[in-house]
Write an enzyme that holds these catalytic residues in place. Sequence first.
Site, short mmCIF file in Angstrom:
data_model
loop_
_atom_site.label_atom_id
_atom_site.label_comp_id
_atom_site.label_asym_id
_atom_site.label_seq_id
_atom_site.Cartn_x
_atom_site.Cartn_y
_atom_site.Cartn_z
CG ASP A 181 -3.40 4.75 -4.82
OD1 ASP A 181 -2.71 3.98 -4.64
OD2 ASP A 181 -4.54 4.80 -4.44
CG ASP A 215 -1.69 1.33 1.01
OD1 ASP A 215 -2.19 1.80 0.20
OD2 ASP A 215 -2.49 1.51 2.59
#
Length: 444
Positions: free
Chosen positions: A329, A111
């Site tokens: 992202d 992440d």
Amino acid sequence: MVLQSFVREREMAAVFPALFMITVLVLEAAVVVGGFPAALQLERRVPLATHELELSRLRERDRVRHGRLLQSSGGVVDFPVQGTYDPFLVGLYYTKIQLGSPPRDFYVQIDTGSDVLWIGCNSCNGCPQSSGLQIQLNLYDPGSSSTASLVSCSDQRCSAGVQSSDSGCSGQSNQCSYTFQYGDGSGTSGYYASDLLHLDTILEGSMTTKSTAPIMFGCSMLQTGDLTKSDRAVDGIFGFGQQSLSVISQLSSQGITPRVFSHCLIGNNGGGGILVLGEILEPNMVYTPLVPSQPHYNLDLRSISVGGQVLSIDPSVFSTSSNQGTIVDSGTTLAYLADQAYDAFVSAITNTVSQTVRPVLSKGNQCYLISSNVTDIFPQVSLNFAGGASMILNPQDYLVQQNSIGGAAVWCIGFQKIQGQGITILGGIFTEQNVLINWRVNSL
């Protein structure tokens, strides 16, 4: 996962081919194309039965998130890579790490939208007991590791975490703790522990040696929301953000690795992926500035071209401020454009192909009925960044195949609109094209 607080050379117009690598250097503020030294295994959740995945489901998932030349005198850290992935399937990416003495295996989600590594611990309330990913889940027990210790409030690392909201302290227990709430309503809380992370280090000449490094990480005692579900459960989350408590920052402060990591998501030929720790230098690197002093990884997107024509979009649409900008992202499945940019983009694509295909709307998405190869009909798209670097997207890179109607395939634009917001998010559809994204992390 995004924490809820987030509300090449030689040619001026150098481009990224379909197989390319991106390096974001925070200290030097640049994006680089190069090879990869150290690898973490990336795997994907259990694939769905069909590739014809509705954009609405992808959009809903994203909504909650908003040997080459190695520059390292001490070698680079390598984690063996396994698994495959398909860019048309919804899933998460995870890797296996080893913690403690004796070492135990833990599977953790990769992440870039958060900072901290945390693992479910013994006596955890809400931690899944099994996983649909067909992996063995383990709970970390500090009492079973001879090298484990708890982190107190007086520890310097805890104080640094307080400044970035990654840690807190209880006056009664003097135990450094944390509480994270994610955008989908899920959350975790617990305390911090310190233990050995086991590493395979590649030295010059491809020699490999095993080593360990003490790291501080979260020990989860409570999980809520989607984190309690077993369908794609993992042992924890591996945060690769920019703050001091991220593992990459901790390893760098100990002189073990440079403050840089890389991940590559392969979108064809069976998939696969890697996450690497180490510096990359290549003769044909492409650089673009990274916007400094941002909590996420922001790039300076200047314009978008369709079929070689720059779209008439006000440049201020892409400028970075507190409520707008362009974020890379890989955990976001699709790509999202600000209102003005999205409308201009869809209009340009439709105008280019309207004489050859039939434009249709499907559940609010701009789609097209196509009876031939998309590469013969649809134009290339170019994302143009500061510094003269451009990324070329072929039709398969920005279109998502849905289903078929009367023998014609339905392809929909994978870029989505963020209603009423100026944020542009370059997610999986951007990064899942054999892209190696390299981040040099600097504490904010």
